[in-house]
Each structure stands twice: as structure tokens, then as C-alpha cells.
Design a protein around this motif. Structure first.
Motif: not given
Length: 339
Positions: A246, A252, A268, A271, A273, A275
Motif C-alpha cells: 500500500y 490502489f 490506502s 498509507s 496512497t 485510490v
């Protein structure tokens, strides 16, 4: 007082989304009531949780005979509150106060969910409808994990439910050895993690990553995924490895046709991150600058979203506050006050 949490679907090995939810409930109830008042139902005789009482049973939630036998087993215990973290609860009304959590009604909504054979699929839907309908009718309160699921519950049974989202932060350290194992470099690949059932719409991922040569690698974690041109299947991973994936991914990618909530979106975000997700009701509830939407039937829209993601950076904001444990606990306190 006897407070019972049904942990029959708790899976400590695979640590599924429903397992994390059950663990949240265990923490919540054991933090609110004395340990001697907490009872946990399990089918695993090795299971224990702090100083709570454990009731062992071999009765499976989605075996219809076991479902009815389970009611009589619970009725003998003279409980104060029974919380089913899934939609197989008690078959009939009782003096026990009952809360049932519904994560989704996917089996009723996704075409050919059980089988491509129309007759087999209808029979299995009817089978599950019997368990789910009786469970929800006997509940004093129903918890839906999203507004989408709440709408589905109302359309199914004409019952309102208490909407409380889930929290899905992976509280472990990341294990970057998985990156070395597969020669991955940080922020140089996309990630998908989950199963390969038809509603996950993975064919669109296969098509876009195999045909658009300018896209980075897609890493797929979980069972049943295929490897191929620009596709890397890393199989089942631990939570430590998943957290590393992740944190290291560009984004993601979540192309589902239907979901009841969308735990990987939160995983996500925790983390840091972004999407790339299909434009479906459950995902549209995540009103965040860190999610890029696309039509799940449109490969060109997905391609554009993936290219967009490569130029994005995660934006820190207070969006995640609504999903933190403090707010969720306040909502469950409100729920129990109603019960």
C-alpha cells in the motif's frame, strides 16, 4: 449482565475485513463493560480473548439447520445483548436485545453471484434470504456500514438501519522484503488486493494493463489472479507485506461493479496512497481529493484515471477523522443507548 459478541467468522490467519470488524467490536465492548460480563461465541476451541468468557459451538452461521439450532442455544443463555457482526443472527425474536451488522447485500444485487446457472443462483438467493430476512426481522437494531448498504437493507426489508462506517487501518509495521522479493521499486507500480469474483471487474484491469504499454506494472495480491504482460501476481500476503505494498504503490486500483463499503479505500488512505476507483454508490461516499473515479465499463476512462494518478500526490486533510475510533465509539455508544 451478559453481553455476547458472535466471533464465529473471526479468521486470525487471513485477517479478513469482517475479522477486523469483529476485533474492533471485541475491543469496544471489553472497554465498555467488565470482562466477566463479556461472552464471545467461537467455533475454535483454542480461541480466547483477555479474560472474557468463551462459548464454543460447532454451529455454522450460514448452514440453515445450524441457524435454527443456534437460536435455541442462545435462548437458553438468558443474555442481555447479542451482537451479530454479520447478517446471520437469531431466527426469532427473544427477550435478548439483538444488534445485527450488515456489511452488504451483495448476494441479492450482483448478477449470477452464486452461479451462472439461473436456477441454482435463484435457489441460493432464496436460501440466504431466509437466513438474512429472519435475522434482520428479529434484530432490535440493524447497523449498516455505509449509506449504500443502508439503502439496500431498506429496499430489501423496509427497515431503517443505523449507519456506522468501519475502520480499517492496518496497525502493523510494513515489511519491505516483499519489494525485494519481486524486484519492485517504490511508487513505480499500481496495486490491487482482493479476491477475483466476477463483481470485482478484474477483466478491465487485465485489458488496460496488457494493452496500454505506457502504464507501470500492476501488482495483484490475493488468490485467483492471473499473471501476464505487465501483471504481477504476488499471491496471498501478510498484513506486514500488504502495508508495504500500500505504502509503495502509485495508487490502489478498485474497479468493482458493486461493494457494500470499500475497506481498501481506507487502508490506502491510511498509507497515504491515492485510490483509483469505479464510480459506484459505495465509493462515491468517500468524498476525498485522494480518490479518482472512472466508469467501471469504460477502459479509456480507467486509462485516463491511471495516468492522472501518476501525477498526483496524496493530500493530507481531516477526511479520515470520521472513521477514527473515537468517532466510531461515540456512534456505538449512541446505538446502545437506543437499544
Amino acid at each position: 449482565m451478559k453481553i455476547v459478541i458472535d466471533a464465529r467468522l473471526l479468521d486470525k490467519i487471513n485477517n479478513t475485513g469482517i475479522s477486523r470488524y469483529i476485533e474492533f467490536l471485541l475491543e469496544y465492548y471489553s472497554g465498555k463493560y467488565p470482562m466477566q460480563d463479556i461472552y464471545i461465541i467461537s467455533n475454535d476451541r483454542r480461541f480466547h480473548y483477555n479474560e472474557c468468557n468463551v462459548i464454543y459451538t460447532g454451529l455454522k452461521p450460514y448452514n440453515i439447520l445450524h441457524f435454527f439450532l443456534f437460536y435455541f442455544k442462545i435462548a437458553k443463555l438468558k443474555l442481555t445483548l447479542y451482537h451479530a457482526p454479520f447478517y446471520s443472527g437469531l431466527a426469532f425474536r427473544s427477550k435478548t436485545k439483538v444488534v445485527v451488522t450488515v456489511h452488504d447485500l451483495m448476494y441479492r444485487i450482483v448478477p449470477n453471484f452464486f452461479s451462472k446457472n439461473l436456477i441454482v443462483n435463484k435457489l441460493k438467493i432464496a436460501y440466504f434470504d431466509c437466513i438474512v430476512r429472519l435475522s434482520l426481522q428479529s434484530a432490535d437494531e440493524i447497523v449498516s456500514v455505509s449509506q449504500t448498504t443502508s439503502n439496500d437493507v431498506f429496499n430489501f426489508l423496509k427497515r431503517n438501519s443505523f449507519t456506522i462506517p468501519e475502520n480499517s487501518e492496518i496497525n502493523v509495521t510494513s515489511d519491505d522484503r516483499i519489494l525485494k522479493k519481486f524486484n519492485l521499486t517504490k511508487k513505480n507500480f499500481f496495486l490491487y488486493c482482493g479476491n477475483s469474483r466476477p463483481h470485482k471487474n478484474l477483466n478491465i484491469l487485465y485489458k488496460v494493463f496488457e494493452t496500454k504499454k505506457d502504464l507501470p506494472l500492476l501488482v495483484m495480491a490475493g488468490k485467483g489472479h492471473r499473471a501476464g504482460i505487465n501483471l504481477l501476481n504476488v499471491g496471498t500476503v501478510s498484513d506486514h507485506e500488504l502495508k508495504s505494498l500500500y505504502e509503495s504503490a502509485i495508487a490502489f486500483v478498485f474497479p468493482s461493479f458493486y461493494e457494500g463499503f470499500g475497506l481498501p479505500v481506507l487502508e490506502s488512505f491510511y498509507s497515504r496512497t491515492i485510490v483509483v476507483a469505479s464510480k459506484i454508490p459505495a465509493f462515491l461516499e468517500f468524498k476525498s481529493d485522494n480518490i479518482i473515479f472512472f466508469d467501471p465499463d469504460n477502459i479509456e476512462e480507467l486509462y485516463i484515471a491511471l495516468k492522472d494518478a501518476q501525477g498526483r500526490k496524496f493530500i493530507d486533510n481531516d477526511f479520515m477523522d470520521k472513521f477514527n475510533n473515537k468517532n466510531l465509539i461515540a456512534k456505538y455508544d449512541e446505538l446502545l443507548a437506543k437499544v
